[in-house]
Design an enzyme around this catalytic site. Structure first.
Site, mmCIF file in Angstrom:
data_model
loop_
_atom_site.group_PDB
_atom_site.id
_atom_site.type_symbol
_atom_site.label_atom_id
_atom_site.label_comp_id
_atom_site.label_asym_id
_atom_site.label_seq_id
_atom_site.Cartn_x
_atom_site.Cartn_y
_atom_site.Cartn_z
ATOM 1 C CB CYS A 80 -0.928 0.028 1.219
ATOM 2 S SG CYS A 80 -1.803 -1.506 1.520
ATOM 3 C CB CYS A 83 -0.977 3.952 -3.764
ATOM 4 S SG CYS A 83 -1.012 3.142 -5.374
ATOM 5 C CG HIS A 84 -2.624 4.858 0.062
ATOM 6 N ND1 HIS A 84 -3.651 5.650 -0.390
ATOM 7 C CD2 HIS A 84 -2.908 3.605 -0.367
ATOM 8 C CE1 HIS A 84 -4.531 4.907 -1.034
ATOM 9 N NE2 HIS A 84 -4.099 3.665 -1.051
ATOM 10 C CG MET A 121 -8.319 -0.882 -2.935
ATOM 11 S SD MET A 121 -9.182 -0.682 -1.381
ATOM 12 C CE MET A 121 -10.565 -1.754 -1.659
ATOM 13 C CG HIS A 360 7.234 8.492 -12.059
ATOM 14 N ND1 HIS A 360 7.498 7.903 -10.841
ATOM 15 C CD2 HIS A 360 7.452 7.547 -12.992
ATOM 16 C CE1 HIS A 360 7.868 6.651 -11.043
ATOM 17 N NE2 HIS A 360 7.844 6.409 -12.342
ATOM 18 C CG HIS A 402 5.674 5.073 -16.408
ATOM 19 N ND1 HIS A 402 6.788 4.506 -16.968
ATOM 20 C CD2 HIS A 402 5.845 4.980 -15.069
ATOM 21 C CE1 HIS A 402 7.582 4.064 -16.008
ATOM 22 N NE2 HIS A 402 7.038 4.346 -14.848
#
Length: 578
Positions: A80, A83-84, A121, A360, A402
């Site tokens: 997780c 992402c978080h 999710m 990114h 990306h």
């Protein structure tokens, strides 16, 4: 009861909250765009999963034993945190802080975790990845005070620093017969190694121990030294002049990291190296000959849009300017690009350029003057003028760009362009980069190509090639993830040709995923190499394609090629050719 649970799941699915990430194999082929592909990209165990952290008891949160807390913390960092965020403040995923999760409640969160959502999710329980007990445990965990990993400062770095072969004991001249301008540095992700492969003979030169899951390989300005960095923050410095190239220095600059680069400005060749960490949020300037840490700079600060403080802005990517003695440091969560002047390391001057979240990866245009970086959750590319030191333009592109380093070529109609694929849709965006001879095309999307599908990680071309290659590594459809699309640059309107790279690899039918990732040219620009990436207990390979004929040229197999992912040609990486 079942109807009520499903109704609640549907309600939760509408919320902009996601709890984790999945492997590509777990995804529904119907979700071939943003949610599944991005979740798969963010997946991958964080090295922080095994770091001891303090459990701060929150009286408003549901109770957890120390054993439950530690198990849930490991699941969170393995699935997780990408992402978080480490502190659950939100990154590409939404915040999971107690003020939000306690208000939602345990039962509410349990259904969401179990059934997933169209917003991205995965359905952790119904997919079989988590048991009902683990889902309950995670629902309680995200209501706790987020535990903070330890800091990692100069004392900790110096304790990991090793000079294996001091500079004075290294060769005074090249001691091997390898063409070191055509070596491929290939990440063996789950083995914690890289393979150095002779691009001329297709033979493995050496398998070298590194940090876990090397993210990128970079060359010193002279091309002698290869630097690689693992997700665990470990940097290895490899001397390509040795009889058998191997490690000469190493250091760990944090607990989790992604980026490393070296100084390229005239007079600073091979003098300095820099690396950026995910945790702690910082970057480190090192001696270019020994990796001795010299200066640590924190990235904690205010976000670019709402000017709110963010406690863990991760360093996403770093490139070295060809115009000035500056490192270009891209900070993910704050959405800022930093121009770090390295003429005086101890009195560092940093220019902050506001761009967009969440920064990114990216690469230079063909002139090397402009740096093109993806702000993937803003669906934008930021074009930064490294000569003038300012933002040129924020350019709207497709969903979740990306690019890797992107691909430069000359469009027959619009002139020089830089291009990116996307995790979130099948489009390939071509951006004009020549404001002098093609001003009407500059800094906007001049052409949008339709690709095979979402889930693209890398796009590549070469100055001596007439082709453009686009992978779809994270697309849930095996036909797409196991092949690549190739465009004829002289006739882009004709669409793409599909090359069945995984099929050409001739791997065992052992159930491996066989994802095809990262087209990479050799120095001459007449071969393109691909990794065919399966699980660590399955057979993998490298496939070499003749760029002129688009036919199979060679397959490199070896039991030591465990989960090959990224690979970098030494010459092209040294000179930023892509």
């Amino acid at each position: 009861m079942k109807q009520n649970v499903l109704k609640l799941a549907a309600m939760l699915a509408a919320l902009p909250l996601s709890i984790g990430a999945a492997t590509a194999a777990d995804l529904d082929p119907a979700q071939a765009h943003a949610p599944g592909a991005e979740a798969a990209y963010q997946a991958g165990g964080s090295p922080l999963a095994k770091v001891e952290m303090y459990q701060d008891i929150n009286p408003k949160a549901p109770p957890m034993t120390k054993e439950e807390f530690d198990k849930a913390r490991q699941i969170y960092f393995e699935r997780c945190a990408g992402c978080h965020g480490v502190l659950r403040k939100g990154a590409t995923g939404k915040p999971l802080t107690p003020d939000k999760t306690i208000a939602a409640g345990t039962e509410y969160l349990k259904v969401f975790i179990a059934y997933g959502s169209p917003a991205g999710m995965p359905n952790w329980q119904t997919s079989g990845d988590l048991t009902p007990a683990q889902v309950d445990m995670m629902a309680r965990y995200v209501q706790q005070t987020p535990p903070q990993p330890p800091e990692f400062g100069m004392k900790e770095m110096k304790a990991t620093w090793k000079v294996i072969v001091p500079p004075e004991q290294r060769p005074k001249k090249k001691m091997n017969d390898y063409n070191i301008e055509n070596i491929f540095s290939t990440t063996l992700r789950d083995a914690g190694e890289i393979a150095l492969i002779d691009g001329d003979t297709k033979k493995i030169i050496n398998i070298i121990k590194t940090g876990y899951a090397v993210h990128i390989s970079r060359l010193s300005a002279s091309g002698r030294y290869l630097f690689v960095i693992g997700r665990d923050g470990k940097i290895n410095m490899i001397d390509l002049w040795m009889e058998k190239p191997d490690n000469v220095a190493e250091v760990r600059i944090g607990l989790e990291a992604r980026s490393v680069e070296t100084s390229k400005a005239k007079g600073y060749e091979d003098k300095l190296a820099i690396a950026g960490a995910y945790w702690p949020p910082q970057y480190v300037i090192m001696d270019g000959a020994t990796l001795e840490p010299k200066k640590i700079m924190a990235t904690r600060g205010m976000t670019v849009d709402d000017q709110e403080y963010h406690p863990e802005p991760r360093v996403a990517s770093i490139v070295a300017s060809h115009y000035k003695p500056e490192f270009v440091v891209n900070v993910k969560e704050t959405g800022k690009t930093l121009l770090v002047d390295y003429t005086d390391v101890m009195q560092t001057t940093v220019k902050e350029i506001p761009t967009a979240k969440f920064l990114h990866d990216g690469g230079l245009d063909s002139s090397h003057r402009y740096f093109m970086v993806a702000a993937n959750n803003s669906n934008k590319i930021a074009a930064i003028d490294l000569k003038e030191g300012k933002l040129t333009k924020l350019i709207d592109v497709g969903k979740i760009p990306h690019p890797g380093r992107g691909a430069n070529f000359v469009d027959p109609q619009y002139g020089p362009v830089w291009s990116t694929g996307h995790l979130g849709d099948e489009s390939i965006s071509l951006i004009g980069t020549d404001p002098v001879k093609h001003p009407k095309s500059a800094w906007k999307v001049v052409r949008t190509l339709k690709g095979q599908g979402g889930g693209s990680l890398f796009i590549k071309s070469h100055p001596k090639s007439t082709h453009l290659y686009v992978d779809t590594t994270l697309n849930p459809d095996p036909k797409l993830s196991q092949s690549v699309a190739v465009y004829d640059i002289k006739n882009l309107d004709a669409g793409y040709k599909v090359l069945p790279i995984a099929e050409w690899a001739g791997l065992k039918d052992d159930g491996g995923a066989k994802r095809v990732v990262q087209p990479e040219y050799n120095k001459a620009g007449d071969e393109v190499w691909f990794s065919v990436w399966s699980a660590k207990d399955k057979e993998s390979a490298l496939v070499v394609v003749d760029d002129k004929t688009l036919k199979l040229k060679a397959v490199v197999k070896d039991p030591r090629l465990i989960t090959p992912t990224g690979h970098f040609n030494t010459y092209n990486t040294q000179h930023d050719v892509y």
